[in-house]
Design a protein around this motif. Structure first.
Motif, short mmCIF file in Angstrom:
data_model
loop_
_atom_site.label_atom_id
_atom_site.label_comp_id
_atom_site.label_asym_id
_atom_site.label_seq_id
_atom_site.Cartn_x
_atom_site.Cartn_y
_atom_site.Cartn_z
N GLN A 668 0.83 -1.21 0.00
CA GLN A 668 0.00 0.00 0.00
C GLN A 668 0.86 1.25 0.00
OE1 GLN A 668 -2.68 0.22 3.32
NE2 GLN A 668 -3.87 1.90 2.46
N ARG A 669 1.91 1.26 0.81
CA ARG A 669 2.80 2.43 0.87
C ARG A 669 3.47 2.69 -0.47
NH1 ARG A 669 6.66 5.22 4.61
NH2 ARG A 669 5.32 4.56 6.32
N LEU A 670 3.86 1.62 -1.16
CA LEU A 670 4.55 1.76 -2.44
C LEU A 670 3.59 1.97 -3.61
CD1 LEU A 670 7.26 -1.04 -2.03
CD2 LEU A 670 7.61 1.43 -1.86
N GLY A 671 2.29 1.75 -3.37
CA GLY A 671 1.31 1.92 -4.44
C GLY A 671 1.32 0.81 -5.46
N ILE A 672 1.70 -0.42 -5.03
CA ILE A 672 1.71 -1.56 -5.94
C ILE A 672 0.90 -2.69 -5.31
CG2 ILE A 672 3.93 -0.95 -6.96
CD1 ILE A 672 5.27 -3.00 -5.16
N SER A 673 0.61 -3.72 -6.11
CA SER A 673 -0.15 -4.86 -5.60
C SER A 673 0.77 -5.82 -4.86
CB SER A 673 -0.84 -5.59 -6.75
OG SER A 673 0.14 -6.15 -7.62
N ARG A 674 0.17 -6.71 -4.06
CA ARG A 674 0.98 -7.71 -3.34
C ARG A 674 1.70 -8.65 -4.30
NH1 ARG A 674 0.01 -8.98 2.23
NH2 ARG A 674 0.43 -11.14 1.72
N PRO A 675 1.04 -9.15 -5.38
CA PRO A 675 1.80 -10.00 -6.32
C PRO A 675 3.01 -9.29 -6.91
CG PRO A 675 -0.54 -10.27 -6.70
CD PRO A 675 -0.40 -9.13 -5.73
N THR A 676 2.84 -7.99 -7.22
CA THR A 676 3.98 -7.24 -7.75
C THR A 676 5.09 -7.14 -6.71
OG1 THR A 676 2.54 -5.93 -9.17
CG2 THR A 676 4.71 -5.02 -8.69
N LEU A 677 4.70 -6.90 -5.45
CA LEU A 677 5.69 -6.81 -4.39
C LEU A 677 6.44 -8.14 -4.24
CD1 LEU A 677 7.04 -5.33 -2.04
CD2 LEU A 677 5.12 -6.04 -0.58
N TYR A 678 5.71 -9.27 -4.31
CA TYR A 678 6.38 -10.56 -4.20
C TYR A 678 7.42 -10.73 -5.31
CZ TYR A 678 2.71 -11.93 -0.90
OH TYR A 678 1.88 -12.00 0.17
N ARG A 679 7.05 -10.33 -6.52
CA ARG A 679 8.01 -10.46 -7.64
C ARG A 679 9.22 -9.58 -7.42
NH1 ARG A 679 3.20 -11.03 -10.70
NH2 ARG A 679 3.09 -8.81 -11.20
N LYS A 680 8.99 -8.36 -6.87
CA LYS A 680 10.11 -7.46 -6.63
C LYS A 680 11.05 -8.02 -5.55
CE LYS A 680 8.78 -4.17 -9.43
NZ LYS A 680 9.57 -3.82 -10.64
N LEU A 681 10.47 -8.58 -4.50
CA LEU A 681 11.29 -9.17 -3.44
C LEU A 681 12.15 -10.30 -3.99
CD1 LEU A 681 8.69 -9.30 -0.52
CD2 LEU A 681 10.61 -7.72 -0.76
N ASP A 682 11.53 -11.11 -4.85
CA ASP A 682 12.27 -12.22 -5.46
C ASP A 682 13.33 -11.70 -6.43
OD1 ASP A 682 12.56 -15.16 -6.08
OD2 ASP A 682 11.99 -14.44 -8.07
N GLN A 683 12.98 -10.67 -7.20
CA GLN A 683 13.91 -10.11 -8.18
C GLN A 683 15.16 -9.55 -7.52
OE1 GLN A 683 12.11 -7.10 -10.67
NE2 GLN A 683 14.08 -6.18 -11.20
N TYR A 684 14.97 -8.85 -6.39
CA TYR A 684 16.11 -8.22 -5.74
C TYR A 684 16.68 -9.04 -4.59
CZ TYR A 684 14.65 -4.10 -8.37
OH TYR A 684 14.31 -3.22 -9.37
N GLY A 685 16.13 -10.23 -4.36
CA GLY A 685 16.66 -11.10 -3.31
C GLY A 685 16.50 -10.52 -1.92
N ILE A 686 15.38 -9.84 -1.69
CA ILE A 686 15.13 -9.21 -0.39
C ILE A 686 14.23 -10.11 0.44
CG2 ILE A 686 14.14 -7.20 0.79
CD1 ILE A 686 14.73 -5.57 -1.71
N ARG A 687 14.63 -10.34 1.69
CA ARG A 687 13.81 -11.10 2.62
C ARG A 687 13.33 -10.18 3.73
NH1 ARG A 687 17.44 -15.85 4.61
NH2 ARG A 687 19.04 -14.27 4.29
N ARG A 688 12.10 -10.43 4.23
CA ARG A 688 11.53 -9.55 5.25
C ARG A 688 12.38 -9.49 6.51
NH1 ARG A 688 5.38 -11.35 5.94
NH2 ARG A 688 6.15 -13.27 5.03
N GLY A 689 12.93 -10.60 6.91
CA GLY A 689 13.67 -10.64 8.17
C GLY A 689 15.10 -10.18 8.06
N PHE A 690 15.58 -9.93 6.83
CA PHE A 690 16.98 -9.54 6.68
C PHE A 690 17.06 -8.38 5.68
CE2 PHE A 690 21.21 -9.95 4.65
CZ PHE A 690 21.98 -9.80 5.78
N LEU A 691 17.20 -7.18 6.18
CA LEU A 691 17.22 -5.99 5.34
C LEU A 691 18.63 -5.51 5.11
CD1 LEU A 691 14.21 -4.12 6.96
CD2 LEU A 691 14.21 -5.69 5.03
#
Length: 691
Positions: A668-691
Motif C-alpha cells: 500500500q505504501r509503495l502503491g503496488i499490488s501484493r503479487p507485484t511486491l512478491y516479484r520485486k522481493l524475489d527479483q532483488y533477493g530481499i527477505r523480510r527478516g533480513f534488510l
C-alpha cells in the motif's frame, strides 16, 4: 476592571449587581429560571459526558452549544472574547468586508439613534464572528469593551463558546442566548440575539447582525428585530450585486464587439463567481456539474489576479477553462470581473469538434485533471489529439505511481466515444497471478483448464469491444504472454483459451506503466516489438514535483471537494503551511496529496492549518531526499542511488523497515499490488527478516 463572575457568585447563582436577575422570571411568555439554568450549567461542567447522554434542563439549542463549547476546549471561567486591536488587521477586515459594511450602512444608520438610552447595542460580525461595526447606547458600547464586545472582538463558538453571534453562525438561524445560557461565566450578565446574513448570490453565510446588552433588555422579539435587519442587509447586497452585474455586462458589450449571440458566455465577479450565464447548459441553476461549459450562477470558477493584466488573467484560468476566451472587465479603473466566452464551434488541438456528445464527455474528464503547468497541459493536449484521432489504436502512458495515469486513459475514452454504451474496461496487470493472465486477457471456453468457468468467459479484449481497454502496470505482463498480446493488437482478433475460432475485436488499447519500458526492453524483461507497437504514441504524465504551483491548485481543489462532500467549510492554510506544501517533493504524487487533504479534514484541530498540523516529512524532512530525520526508521537505511534498480530496491527496503515487514502495508505504501511486491522481493533477493 473586568466584569466577570467570581467563584462564589457561580456557586450561588448570583450575578453582578449591575445586571440584576430574578429567579423564576417569566419573560414575555418564555419561561426562564435563572437559578435552574445556573445549576444546569454547573451540573454540565461537572459531568459533560453524562449530560450529553442525559441532557440538562435547558433548551436543546443551548445544551448542544454547551457541549460543542466544552468539547472544543472553551474555558467556562472565561470573562471575555479574544480581541485583535492591530490597526493594520482591522483595516484589512474593513476592506475585505466592504460590501457587507456598505449594505449594512442604511439599516444601522436608521436604528442607531433609536437605541440611545435603551441599554442595547447593535453589532455586525463577519463570517468568522469578528466584529466589524458597532452602534447603539453609548454606555453599553463602553461596557461592552470589558468583554471585548467591540470591533476586533472574535465571537464565534470556537473562541468564546455559546453566544448570540457564534451560535447563530453555527446554526444558520436567528437565535437568542440569554444571561446564564451563555457558556462563559464572564458574559452571563448579558443577553444577545443574532441572525445570520447570507450572500444573495450563493447563499453562504457572510456575517451576523446581533443585538446585545445587559440581561434586563431581553425581549423575545429582539430576535425578530435582528432577523428583519439581516433581511434588509441581504436586500441591499442583492441590489449591489444586481448593479454590479449590469455594469459588468455593459463593460463586456463595449469591450467585445466580436461576440456572437450563439457563443457561450459567463461573466464572473471580482471573487470569480459566475453572475451571468448565457447559452451555457444548466447555467441558470445552482445544481451544477463540473466542466468548462456548465458553470451555474453563483458558482466559484476562478481567482482573479491582482494585476488585472490579460496575461495574468489567462494564467489564472483553471486548466479545464483554458479553451475559452477570457476578457478582463474593469469598473472605475479596477479589475472587477471577467468574461469567459466559449465559442459555438470550439476547436481543440486544431481539430474541429464534430461529435458534440463526445466533446462534452471529453471536457468533463479534462476538468478532473487539475493543473496549469506547461508539462501537464502538453500531456493533456496529446491525450485529446489521440482521443479525436481514428488512426491511433494504442497509447502508452508513462509516469510515477500516483500521478493520475488512469484519468488520462479515461480522457482518451471520453473523446473516443461514439455512443453512450462504448465500454471502458480497466485491468491492473500487477494484480493478476501469472497463471490467470491468459484467461483474463483473452478469455476461455468451457473446460479449457482446471477451474475454468462452466460457461466459458470473455476476456477483457472482448469486454472492451467498441471502447477502450486500459492495461495498468503493463510492465508486469509476463514474457510468455506478450507475444499473444502483440498478435491481438496486430490482427484485431482474439482467440479464447481452448478455442480455435477467432473473434474480431475493435478496442483501443491504453497501456500505462510506472516503469521505464526502454530499460525493461534492454534488460530482456519486455519484448521490443510489443514496446514499439504500444508506444508509437506515448504520454509522460509529469510528477507533481515537476508541476510548479499545481500542488497548491490541487490543495485548493481537494480541499473544496472534500468539504463539499462532507457539508463543511473548506480548511484554511497559513502562508507557512502553503510554502511547505509547495516545497515538498511529493514522492506519492497526486494520490499522496489527496490522502493528506482527507487526513487533515479528519484530524485538523481547527479550521486553519499551520505547520504543526502537517506531517513531519513535509515540515522538517529534507525535500531533496539526501538526508532524512533521524527518528524515521526508513531514513536510516537510505544510501545514494545510481540506477533505477538501485532506487527501486532501496524504496522497498525503506518501506519494509517503516512497516516492520508487513507486506500488505508495504504494498500500500509503495502503491503496488501484493503479487507485484512478491516479484520485486524475489527479483532483488530481499527477505523480510533480513534488510
Amino acid at each position: 476592571m473586568k466584569r466577570g463572575i467570581d467563584t462564589n457568585q457561580m456557586k450561588t447563582g448570583a450575578l453582578p449587581a449591575r445586571a440584576p436577575m430574578t429567579t423564576g422570571l417569566v419573560l414575555d411568555s418564555i419561561d426562564y429560571d435563572e437559578r435552574a439554568t445556573m445549576r444546569a450549567w454547573e451540573n454540565f461542567l461537572s459531568d459533560a459526558p453524562q449530560c450529553a447522554r442525559d441532557p440538562v434542563q435547558v433548551r436543546s439549542l443551548i445544551h448542544d452549544s454547551w457541549y460543542r463549547s466544552a468539547t472544543g476546549g472553551i474555558n467556562a471561567q472565561g470573562v471575555e472574547a479574544p480581541l485583535n486591536s492591530n490597526r493594520d488587521e482591522i483595516e484589512y477586515l474593513t476592506r475585505a468586508n466592504a460590501e457587507l459594511l456598505s449594505a449594512a450602512r442604511r439599516p444601522f444608520a436608521s436604528l442607531g439613534p433609536l437605541l440611545e438610552g435603551t441599554g442595547a447595542m447593535l453589532v455586525l460580525a463577519d463570517s468568522d464572528g469578528v466584529l466589524i461595526e458597532a452602534i447603539g447606547d453609548k454606555k453599553t458600547l463602553h461596557d461592552g469593551m470589558d468583554i471585548h464586545l467591540a470591533i476586533g472582538g472574535k465571537w464565534n463558538e470556537g473562541a468564546v463558546g455559546t453566544n448570540g453571534i457564534g451560535t447563530a453562525l453555527w446554526t444558520g438561524e436567528p437565535i437568542f442566548v440569554h444571561a446564564a445560557e451563555h457558556f462563559c461565566a464572564g458574559i452571563k450578565g448579558w443577553t444577545c440575539a443574532g441572525a445570520p446574513i447570507r450572500d444573495p448570490l450563493d447563499g453562504k453565510i457572510i456575517g451576523v447582525v446581533d443585538l446585545s446588552g445587559y440581561s434586563p433588555i431581553f425581549r423575545p422579539h429582539n430576535t425578530a428585530l435582528v432577523a428583519a435587519t439581516a433581511r434588509q442587509i441581504e436586500k441591499a447586497l442583492a441590489e449591489q450585486q444586481q448593479e454590479q452585474r449590469t455594469r459588468l455586462l455593459e463593460a463586456f458589450i463595449s469591450s467585445s464587439p466580436g461576440y456572437r449571440g450563439k457563443d457561450g458566455l459567463v461573466i464572473v465577479d471580482h471573487r470569480g463567481r459566475a453572475i451571468f450565464c448565457n447559452n451555457v447548459p444548466n447555467g441558470d441553476t445552482t445544481e451544477m456539474t463540473d466542466g468548462p461549459i456548465e458553470p451555474g450562477r453563483g458558482r466559484w470558477l476562478m481567482n482573479l489576479p491582482a494585476s488585472g493584466s490579460d496575461s495574468d488573467l489567462a494564467k489564472a484560468l483553471p486548466a479545464h477553462l483554458r479553451s475559452c476566451h477570457v476578457t478582463p472587465l474593469k469598473l472605475d479603473g479596477n479589475l472587477s470581473g471577467a468574461a469567459l466566452v466559449f465559442p459555438a464551434a470550439p476547436v481543440v488541438s486544431g481539430v474541429a469538434v464534430i461529435n458534440r456528445a463526445a466533446d462534452k464527455q471529453l471536457q468533463a474528464v479534462t476538468s478532473m485533471i487539475v493543473g496549469e503547468s506547461e508539462k501537464l497541459l502538453a500531456a493533456i493536449d496529446v491525450a485529446c489529439r489521440v482521443a479525436r484521432s481514428s488512426g491511433v489504436t494504442s497509447l502508452l502512458i508513462e509516469g510515477e505511481t500516483g500521478v493520475g495515469k488512469e484519468l488520462f486513459a479515461r480522457l482518451v475514452h471520453a473523446g473516443s466515444r461514439r455512443t453512450d454504451n462504448d465500454p471502458f474496461i480497466a485491468l491492473n496487470c500487477g494484480a493478476i497471478t501469472r497463471e490467470l493472465f491468459g484467461s483474463e486477457l483473452f478469455g476461455h471456453v468451457a473446460g479449457a483448464f482446471t477451474g475454468a468457468s462452466r460457461d466459458g468467459k470473455a476476456g477483457v479484449f472482448e469486454q472492451a469491444n467498441g471502447g477502450v481497454l486500459s492495461l495498468d502496470e503493463i510492465g508486469e505482463l509476463p514474457l510468455e504472454i506478450q507475444p499473444f498480446l502483440l498478435r491481438v493488437l496486430e490482427e484485431r482478433v482474439v482467440h479464447r483459451i481452448g478455442d480455435s475460432r477467432g473473434r474480431p475485436v475493435d478496442a483501443r488499447l491504453v497501456a500505462s506503466t510506472n516503469r521505464d519500458l526502454k530499460q525493461e526492453v534492454a534488460a530482456g524483461r519486455f519484448r521490443s516489438d510489443l514496446y514499439y507497437r504500444i508506444g508509437a504514441v506515448s504520454i509522460r504524465v509529469p510528477a507533481l514535483r515537476e508541476r510548479g504551483e499545481d500542488a497548491l491548485l490541487l490543495v485548493e481543489h481537494f480541499n473544496r471537494h472534500i468539504a463539499d462532500k462532507a457539508g463543511s467549510e473548506p480548511l484554511r492554510f497559513s502562508s507557512l503551511a502553503l510554502d511547505a506544501l509547495q516545497a515538498y517533493r511529493w514522492p506519492g504524487n497526486v494520490r499522496e496529496l489527496k490522502n493528506l487533504m482527507e487526513r487533515l479534514h479528519i484530524l485538523a484541530r481547527d479550521s486553519t492549518i499551520d505547520l504543526r498540523d502537517l506531517p513531519w516529512e513535509i515540515t522538517v524532512g529534507n525535500r531533496d531526499g539526501a538526508t532524512m530525520h533521524n527518528d524515521n526508521p526508513a531514513a536510516m537505511l537510505e544510501v545514494p542511488v545510481c540506477t533505477f534498480e538501485d532506487a527501486e530496491r532501496q524504496a522497498i527496503r525503506n518501506a519494509l523497515a517503516a512497516e516492520n515487514g508487513n507486506l500488505s502495508k508495504v504494498a500500500q505504501r509503495l502503491g503496488i499490488s501484493r503479487p507485484t511486491l512478491y516479484r520485486k522481493l524475489d527479483q532483488y533477493g530481499i527477505r523480510r527478516g533480513f534488510l
